[in-house]
Write a protein that holds these residues in place. Structure first.
Motif, PDB file in Angstrom:
ATOM      1  N   MET A  91     -31.535  11.233  13.029  1.00  0.00           N
ATOM      2  CA  MET A  91     -32.828  11.228  12.332  1.00  0.00           C
ATOM      3  C   MET A  91     -33.887  10.557  13.209  1.00  0.00           C
ATOM      4  SD  MET A  91     -33.569   9.709   8.577  1.00  0.00           S
ATOM      5  CE  MET A  91     -35.052   8.793   8.359  1.00  0.00           C
ATOM      6  N   THR A  92     -35.025  11.194  13.343  1.00  0.00           N
ATOM      7  CA  THR A  92     -36.107  10.675  14.164  1.00  0.00           C
ATOM      8  C   THR A  92     -36.897   9.622  13.393  1.00  0.00           C
ATOM      9  OG1 THR A  92     -36.299  12.841  15.179  1.00  0.00           O
ATOM     10  CG2 THR A  92     -38.112  11.349  15.518  1.00  0.00           C
ATOM     11  N   MET A  93     -37.226   8.542  14.079  1.00  0.00           N
ATOM     12  CA  MET A  93     -38.047   7.497  13.460  1.00  0.00           C
ATOM     13  C   MET A  93     -39.501   7.971  13.416  1.00  0.00           C
ATOM     14  SD  MET A  93     -36.264   4.913  12.524  1.00  0.00           S
ATOM     15  CE  MET A  93     -37.513   3.657  12.359  1.00  0.00           C
ATOM     16  N   ALA A  94     -40.172   7.641  12.335  1.00  0.00           N
ATOM     17  CA  ALA A  94     -41.580   7.996  12.203  1.00  0.00           C
ATOM     18  C   ALA A  94     -42.425   7.054  13.047  1.00  0.00           C
ATOM     19  CB  ALA A  94     -42.008   7.916  10.743  1.00  0.00           C
ATOM     20  N   LEU A  95     -43.379   7.617  13.752  1.00  0.00           N
ATOM     21  CA  LEU A  95     -44.351   6.828  14.488  1.00  0.00           C
ATOM     22  C   LEU A  95     -45.466   6.460  13.517  1.00  0.00           C
ATOM     23  CD1 LEU A  95     -45.089   5.808  17.347  1.00  0.00           C
ATOM     24  CD2 LEU A  95     -46.357   7.925  17.653  1.00  0.00           C
ATOM     25  N   GLN A  96     -45.913   5.219  13.575  1.00  0.00           N
ATOM     26  CA  GLN A  96     -46.932   4.725  12.652  1.00  0.00           C
ATOM     27  C   GLN A  96     -48.092   4.131  13.452  1.00  0.00           C
ATOM     28  OE1 GLN A  96     -45.024   2.016   9.802  1.00  0.00           O
ATOM     29  NE2 GLN A  96     -43.084   2.869  10.463  1.00  0.00           N
ATOM     30  N   ALA A  97     -49.310   4.516  13.122  1.00  0.00           N
ATOM     31  CA  ALA A  97     -50.485   3.997  13.824  1.00  0.00           C
ATOM     32  C   ALA A  97     -51.638   3.817  12.856  1.00  0.00           C
ATOM     33  CB  ALA A  97     -50.893   4.940  14.950  1.00  0.00           C
ATOM     34  N   ARG A  98     -52.387   2.736  13.065  1.00  0.00           N
ATOM     35  CA  ARG A  98     -53.613   2.494  12.297  1.00  0.00           C
ATOM     36  C   ARG A  98     -54.789   2.740  13.245  1.00  0.00           C
ATOM     37  NH1 ARG A  98     -54.046  -0.405   7.637  1.00  0.00           N
ATOM     38  NH2 ARG A  98     -52.100  -1.470   8.112  1.00  0.00           N
ATOM     39  N   LEU A  99     -55.687   3.622  12.818  1.00  0.00           N
ATOM     40  CA  LEU A  99     -56.843   3.970  13.628  1.00  0.00           C
ATOM     41  C   LEU A  99     -58.098   3.384  13.002  1.00  0.00           C
ATOM     42  CD1 LEU A  99     -56.181   7.811  14.078  1.00  0.00           C
ATOM     43  CD2 LEU A  99     -55.220   5.919  15.387  1.00  0.00           C
ATOM     44  N   THR A 100     -58.981   2.869  13.832  1.00  0.00           N
ATOM     45  CA  THR A 100     -60.318   2.492  13.396  1.00  0.00           C
ATOM     46  C   THR A 100     -61.276   3.350  14.209  1.00  0.00           C
ATOM     47  OG1 THR A 100     -59.583   0.232  12.958  1.00  0.00           O
ATOM     48  CG2 THR A 100     -61.961   0.606  13.096  1.00  0.00           C
ATOM     49  N   ILE A 101     -62.019   4.214  13.522  1.00  0.00           N
ATOM     50  CA  ILE A 101     -62.873   5.194  14.164  1.00  0.00           C
ATOM     51  C   ILE A 101     -64.317   4.786  13.944  1.00  0.00           C
ATOM     52  CG2 ILE A 101     -63.481   7.641  14.271  1.00  0.00           C
ATOM     53  CD1 ILE A 101     -60.409   7.225  12.483  1.00  0.00           C
ATOM     54  N   THR A 102     -65.079   4.696  15.032  1.00  0.00           N
ATOM     55  CA  THR A 102     -66.484   4.302  14.940  1.00  0.00           C
ATOM     56  C   THR A 102     -67.370   5.414  15.477  1.00  0.00           C
ATOM     57  OG1 THR A 102     -66.309   3.138  17.060  1.00  0.00           O
ATOM     58  CG2 THR A 102     -66.032   1.819  15.062  1.00  0.00           C
ATOM     59  N   GLY A 103     -68.604   5.398  15.033  1.00  0.00           N
ATOM     60  CA  GLY A 103     -69.593   6.407  15.399  1.00  0.00           C
ATOM     61  C   GLY A 103     -70.265   6.887  14.120  1.00  0.00           C
ATOM     62  N   ARG A 104     -70.718   8.146  14.116  1.00  0.00           N
ATOM     63  CA  ARG A 104     -71.276   8.735  12.888  1.00  0.00           C
ATOM     64  C   ARG A 104     -70.099   9.396  12.167  1.00  0.00           C
ATOM     65  NH1 ARG A 104     -75.255  12.503  14.508  1.00  0.00           N
ATOM     66  NH2 ARG A 104     -73.715  14.139  14.262  1.00  0.00           N
ATOM     67  N   VAL A 105     -69.385   8.584  11.372  1.00  0.00           N
ATOM     68  CA  VAL A 105     -68.152   9.055  10.736  1.00  0.00           C
ATOM     69  C   VAL A 105     -68.157   8.877   9.217  1.00  0.00           C
ATOM     70  CG1 VAL A 105     -66.713   8.826  12.795  1.00  0.00           C
ATOM     71  CG2 VAL A 105     -67.006   6.847  11.294  1.00  0.00           C
ATOM     72  N   GLN A 106     -69.246   8.377   8.666  1.00  0.00           N
ATOM     73  CA  GLN A 106     -69.390   8.304   7.210  1.00  0.00           C
ATOM     74  C   GLN A 106     -70.518   9.235   6.791  1.00  0.00           C
ATOM     75  OE1 GLN A 106     -69.558   4.397   5.444  1.00  0.00           O
ATOM     76  NE2 GLN A 106     -67.771   3.673   6.568  1.00  0.00           N
ATOM     77  N   GLY A 107     -70.313   9.903   5.658  1.00  0.00           N
ATOM     78  CA  GLY A 107     -71.323  10.823   5.145  1.00  0.00           C
ATOM     79  C   GLY A 107     -71.330  12.175   5.835  1.00  0.00           C
ATOM     80  N   VAL A 108     -70.268  12.475   6.590  1.00  0.00           N
ATOM     81  CA  VAL A 108     -70.201  13.743   7.328  1.00  0.00           C
ATOM     82  C   VAL A 108     -68.910  14.511   7.025  1.00  0.00           C
ATOM     83  CG1 VAL A 108     -71.727  12.993   9.194  1.00  0.00           C
ATOM     84  CG2 VAL A 108     -69.248  12.584   9.377  1.00  0.00           C
ATOM     85  N   GLY A 109     -68.184  14.099   5.983  1.00  0.00           N
ATOM     86  CA  GLY A 109     -66.950  14.782   5.613  1.00  0.00           C
ATOM     87  C   GLY A 109     -65.737  14.372   6.424  1.00  0.00           C
ATOM     88  N   TYR A 110     -65.840  13.252   7.119  1.00  0.00           N
ATOM     89  CA  TYR A 110     -64.744  12.830   8.006  1.00  0.00           C
ATOM     90  C   TYR A 110     -63.455  12.550   7.233  1.00  0.00           C
ATOM     91  CZ  TYR A 110     -62.761  11.020  12.324  1.00  0.00           C
ATOM     92  OH  TYR A 110     -61.990  10.857  13.440  1.00  0.00           O
ATOM     93  N   ARG A 111     -63.554  11.837   6.110  1.00  0.00           N
ATOM     94  CA  ARG A 111     -62.328  11.511   5.362  1.00  0.00           C
ATOM     95  C   ARG A 111     -61.641  12.763   4.828  1.00  0.00           C
ATOM     96  NH1 ARG A 111     -64.201   7.856   0.865  1.00  0.00           N
ATOM     97  NH2 ARG A 111     -66.018   9.149   1.190  1.00  0.00           N
ATOM     98  N   ASP A 112     -62.401  13.682   4.247  1.00  0.00           N
ATOM     99  CA  ASP A 112     -61.808  14.933   3.762  1.00  0.00           C
ATOM    100  C   ASP A 112     -61.145  15.684   4.915  1.00  0.00           C
ATOM    101  OD1 ASP A 112     -62.596  14.533   1.117  1.00  0.00           O
ATOM    102  OD2 ASP A 112     -64.460  15.663   1.370  1.00  0.00           O
ATOM    103  N   TRP A 113     -61.796  15.707   6.058  1.00  0.00           N
ATOM    104  CA  TRP A 113     -61.257  16.378   7.239  1.00  0.00           C
ATOM    105  C   TRP A 113     -59.952  15.711   7.694  1.00  0.00           C
ATOM    106  CZ3 TRP A 113     -60.297  14.457  12.076  1.00  0.00           C
ATOM    107  CH2 TRP A 113     -59.964  15.398  13.056  1.00  0.00           C
TER     108      TRP A 113
END
Length: 95
Positions: free
Chosen positions: A1-23
């Protein structure tokens, strides 16, 4: 069984109000990943992505561009090691 890779991303720029979360949710689901995404009070977007290494890599590369109206300036990537893995890919409230 393969172990899952886990990562936390913090994305900066024009990323709110542009549909980024839905995408992010749609892209994560399409890639078979689990995790969550949320807006941060500082204007960034935070995402936790969990899955097979290749799919996580594809997701990180995709997040560097985002949806058409977004402008990604930077992504900080932090590995994480969660004891309890998320189910599905969801949006969380802004923090």
């Amino acid at each position: 069984m393969t172990m899952a890779l886990q990562a936390r991303l913090t994305i900066t720029g024009r990323v709110q109000g542009v549909g980024y979360r839905d995408w992010v949710v749609a892209t994560g689901r399409r890639l078979g990943l689990t995790g969550w995404v949320r807006n941060r009070g500082d204007g960034s977007v935070e995402a936790l992505i969990v899955g097979e290494e290749t799919a996580v890599g594809v997701m990180i590369d995709a997040c560097r561009h985002g949806p058409p109206l977004a402008r990604v300036d930077a992504i900080d990537i932090d590995p994480v090691d969660l004891d309890i893995l998320p189910e599905g890919f969801t949006q969380r409230p802004t923090t």
